[in-house]
Design a protein around this motif. Structure first.
Motif, PDB file in Angstrom:
ATOM      1  N   THR A  23       3.822  -1.990 -15.110  1.00 50.81           N
ATOM      2  CA  THR A  23       3.768  -1.203 -16.337  1.00 50.81           C
ATOM      3  C   THR A  23       2.534  -0.331 -16.274  1.00 50.81           C
ATOM      4  O   THR A  23       1.680  -0.507 -15.415  1.00 50.81           O
ATOM      5  N   GLY A  24       2.448   0.596 -17.163  1.00 46.73           N
ATOM      6  CA  GLY A  24       1.256   1.435 -17.228  1.00 46.73           C
ATOM      7  C   GLY A  24       1.175   2.448 -16.103  1.00 46.73           C
ATOM      8  O   GLY A  24       2.139   3.137 -15.807  1.00 46.73           O
ATOM      9  N   VAL A  25       0.027   2.529 -15.480  1.00 47.85           N
ATOM     10  CA  VAL A  25      -0.249   3.539 -14.463  1.00 47.85           C
ATOM     11  C   VAL A  25       0.726   3.464 -13.287  1.00 47.85           C
ATOM     12  O   VAL A  25       1.172   4.485 -12.771  1.00 47.85           O
ATOM     13  N   CYS A  26       1.088   2.269 -12.868  1.00 48.06           N
ATOM     14  CA  CYS A  26       1.980   2.128 -11.713  1.00 48.06           C
ATOM     15  C   CYS A  26       3.329   2.788 -11.949  1.00 48.06           C
ATOM     16  O   CYS A  26       3.952   3.288 -11.019  1.00 48.06           O
ATOM     17  N   ASP A  27       3.776   2.806 -13.175  1.00 42.13           N
ATOM     18  CA  ASP A  27       5.037   3.480 -13.486  1.00 42.13           C
ATOM     19  C   ASP A  27       4.916   4.993 -13.338  1.00 42.13           C
ATOM     20  O   ASP A  27       5.926   5.684 -13.224  1.00 42.13           O
ATOM     21  N   GLN A  28       3.700   5.494 -13.340  1.00 41.22           N
ATOM     22  CA  GLN A  28       3.477   6.934 -13.216  1.00 41.22           C
ATOM     23  C   GLN A  28       3.557   7.415 -11.772  1.00 41.22           C
ATOM     24  O   GLN A  28       3.656   8.619 -11.521  1.00 41.22           O
ATOM     25  N   LEU A  29       3.500   6.499 -10.805  1.00 45.00           N
ATOM     26  CA  LEU A  29       3.502   6.890  -9.397  1.00 45.00           C
ATOM     27  C   LEU A  29       4.728   7.715  -9.017  1.00 45.00           C
ATOM     28  O   LEU A  29       4.645   8.626  -8.198  1.00 45.00           O
ATOM     29  N   GLN A  30       5.858   7.425  -9.622  1.00 39.70           N
ATOM     30  CA  GLN A  30       7.081   8.158  -9.305  1.00 39.70           C
ATOM     31  C   GLN A  30       7.019   9.627  -9.722  1.00 39.70           C
ATOM     32  O   GLN A  30       7.819  10.442  -9.278  1.00 39.70           O
ATOM     33  N   LYS A  31       6.048   9.974 -10.552  1.00 38.35           N
ATOM     34  CA  LYS A  31       5.902  11.352 -11.010  1.00 38.35           C
ATOM     35  C   LYS A  31       5.055  12.212 -10.073  1.00 38.35           C
ATOM     36  O   LYS A  31       4.953  13.419 -10.260  1.00 38.35           O
ATOM     37  N   ASP A  50       1.692  -5.487   2.821  1.00 37.15           N
ATOM     38  CA  ASP A  50       2.928  -5.442   2.036  1.00 37.15           C
ATOM     39  C   ASP A  50       2.788  -4.591   0.781  1.00 37.15           C
ATOM     40  O   ASP A  50       3.773  -4.053   0.286  1.00 37.15           O
ATOM     41  N   ASN A  51       1.572  -4.469   0.266  1.00 35.64           N
ATOM     42  CA  ASN A  51       1.359  -3.612  -0.907  1.00 35.64           C
ATOM     43  C   ASN A  51       1.762  -2.175  -0.613  1.00 35.64           C
ATOM     44  O   ASN A  51       2.253  -1.468  -1.489  1.00 35.64           O
ATOM     45  N   SER A  52       1.541  -1.743   0.619  1.00 40.71           N
ATOM     46  CA  SER A  52       1.877  -0.366   0.981  1.00 40.71           C
ATOM     47  C   SER A  52       3.378  -0.119   0.891  1.00 40.71           C
ATOM     48  O   SER A  52       3.807   0.999   0.619  1.00 40.71           O
ATOM     49  N   LEU A  53       4.173  -1.155   1.104  1.00 35.86           N
ATOM     50  CA  LEU A  53       5.629  -1.013   0.995  1.00 35.86           C
ATOM     51  C   LEU A  53       6.045  -0.751  -0.445  1.00 35.86           C
ATOM     52  O   LEU A  53       6.998  -0.015  -0.696  1.00 35.86           O
ATOM     53  N   VAL A  54       5.329  -1.329  -1.372  1.00 36.04           N
ATOM     54  CA  VAL A  54       5.601  -1.085  -2.782  1.00 36.04           C
ATOM     55  C   VAL A  54       5.225   0.359  -3.118  1.00 36.04           C
ATOM     56  O   VAL A  54       5.977   1.070  -3.786  1.00 36.04           O
ATOM     57  N   LEU A  55       4.068   0.799  -2.637  1.00 32.10           N
ATOM     58  CA  LEU A  55       3.625   2.175  -2.908  1.00 32.10           C
ATOM     59  C   LEU A  55       4.593   3.199  -2.330  1.00 32.10           C
ATOM     60  O   LEU A  55       4.941   4.177  -3.002  1.00 32.10           O
ATOM     61  N   ILE A  56       5.018   2.993  -1.098  1.00 30.87           N
ATOM     62  CA  ILE A  56       5.914   3.963  -0.455  1.00 30.87           C
ATOM     63  C   ILE A  56       7.236   4.046  -1.226  1.00 30.87           C
ATOM     64  O   ILE A  56       7.875   5.090  -1.282  1.00 30.87           O
ATOM     65  N   ASP A  57       7.623   2.941  -1.826  1.00 25.05           N
ATOM     66  CA  ASP A  57       8.846   2.913  -2.622  1.00 25.05           C
ATOM     67  C   ASP A  57       8.661   3.634  -3.953  1.00 25.05           C
ATOM     68  O   ASP A  57       9.595   4.225  -4.478  1.00 25.05           O
ATOM     69  N   LYS A  58       7.455   3.606  -4.495  1.00 19.31           N
ATOM     70  CA  LYS A  58       7.189   4.187  -5.818  1.00 19.31           C
ATOM     71  C   LYS A  58       6.828   5.670  -5.767  1.00 19.31           C
ATOM     72  O   LYS A  58       7.054   6.391  -6.728  1.00 19.31           O
ATOM     73  N   VAL A  61       7.043  11.491  -2.477  1.00 19.27           N
ATOM     74  CA  VAL A  61       6.669  12.326  -1.328  1.00 19.27           C
ATOM     75  C   VAL A  61       5.509  11.633  -0.610  1.00 19.27           C
ATOM     76  O   VAL A  61       4.372  12.078  -0.676  1.00 19.27           O
ATOM     77  N   SER A  62       5.814  10.528   0.043  1.00 18.84           N
ATOM     78  CA  SER A  62       4.726   9.770   0.654  1.00 18.84           C
ATOM     79  C   SER A  62       5.010   9.426   2.110  1.00 18.84           C
ATOM     80  O   SER A  62       6.158   9.316   2.527  1.00 18.84           O
ATOM     81  N   TRP A  63       3.939   9.320   2.836  1.00 24.31           N
ATOM     82  CA  TRP A  63       3.954   8.898   4.238  1.00 24.31           C
ATOM     83  C   TRP A  63       3.286   7.531   4.295  1.00 24.31           C
ATOM     84  O   TRP A  63       2.281   7.308   3.623  1.00 24.31           O
ATOM     85  N   LEU A  64       3.806   6.673   5.144  1.00 27.01           N
ATOM     86  CA  LEU A  64       3.197   5.364   5.340  1.00 27.01           C
ATOM     87  C   LEU A  64       2.866   5.186   6.817  1.00 27.01           C
ATOM     88  O   LEU A  64       3.721   5.385   7.680  1.00 27.01           O
ATOM     89  N   VAL A  65       1.627   4.808   7.073  1.00 25.39           N
ATOM     90  CA  VAL A  65       1.196   4.459   8.425  1.00 25.39           C
ATOM     91  C   VAL A  65       0.525   3.094   8.343  1.00 25.39           C
ATOM     92  O   VAL A  65      -0.431   2.917   7.581  1.00 25.39           O
ATOM     93  N   GLN A  66       1.048   2.149   9.091  1.00 29.92           N
ATOM     94  CA  GLN A  66       0.432   0.828   9.203  1.00 29.92           C
ATOM     95  C   GLN A  66      -0.128   0.710  10.618  1.00 29.92           C
ATOM     96  O   GLN A  66       0.614   0.835  11.585  1.00 29.92           O
ATOM     97  N   ILE A  67      -1.432   0.492  10.701  1.00 28.87           N
ATOM     98  CA  ILE A  67      -2.091   0.397  12.009  1.00 28.87           C
ATOM     99  C   ILE A  67      -2.138  -1.068  12.425  1.00 28.87           C
ATOM    100  O   ILE A  67      -2.750  -1.900  11.744  1.00 28.87           O
ATOM    101  N   LYS A  68      -1.467  -1.355  13.537  1.00 28.97           N
ATOM    102  CA  LYS A  68      -1.371  -2.726  14.036  1.00 28.97           C
ATOM    103  C   LYS A  68      -2.754  -3.295  14.347  1.00 28.97           C
ATOM    104  O   LYS A  68      -3.589  -2.627  14.948  1.00 28.97           O
TER     105      LYS A  68
END
Length: 98
Positions: A23-31, A50-58, A61-68
């Motif tokens: 709720t709150g700010v996180c719901d604004q990410l889709q905008k 795993d948090n980055s997977l939530v962000l990329i979903d929300k 126009v986002s890029w995700l890079v996970q550095i092993k």
């Protein structure tokens, strides 16, 4: 060095943050309309990758890079890789604006 009590609290917050009922700010990410780069280390103990997977979903126009094998200070562990990723992102997103 991070205190174990601080890490424990961070993990508790992260678990709550990962829930899909934001709720709150996180719901604004889709905008967001500007390209957004999300970089994380697969071995980050402070903010789980795993948090980055939530962000990329929300964020649309986002890029995700996970550095092993990188941790929370991935920009210090792998400065050349980090810099290359950021430069690539900036160059490509800048070209798309023209």
């Amino acid at each position: 060095m991070v205190l174990s009590t601080t890490l424990k609290k961070q993990f508790e917050i992260n678990e709550s943050w990962l829930s899909k009922n934001w709720t709150g700010v996180c719901d604004q990410l889709q905008k967001l309309t500007e390209p957004t780069l999300i970089i994380t280390g697969t071995e980050d103990k402070a903010v789980p990758a795993d948090n980055s997977l939530v962000l990329i979903d929300k964020i649309p126009v986002s890029w995700l890079v996970q550095i092993k094998d990188a941790g929370h200070g991935l920009m210090y562990q792998y400065p050349e890789t980090f810099t290359s990723i950021v430069k690539t992102f900036l160059n490509l997103t800048d070209k798309n604006k023209r």
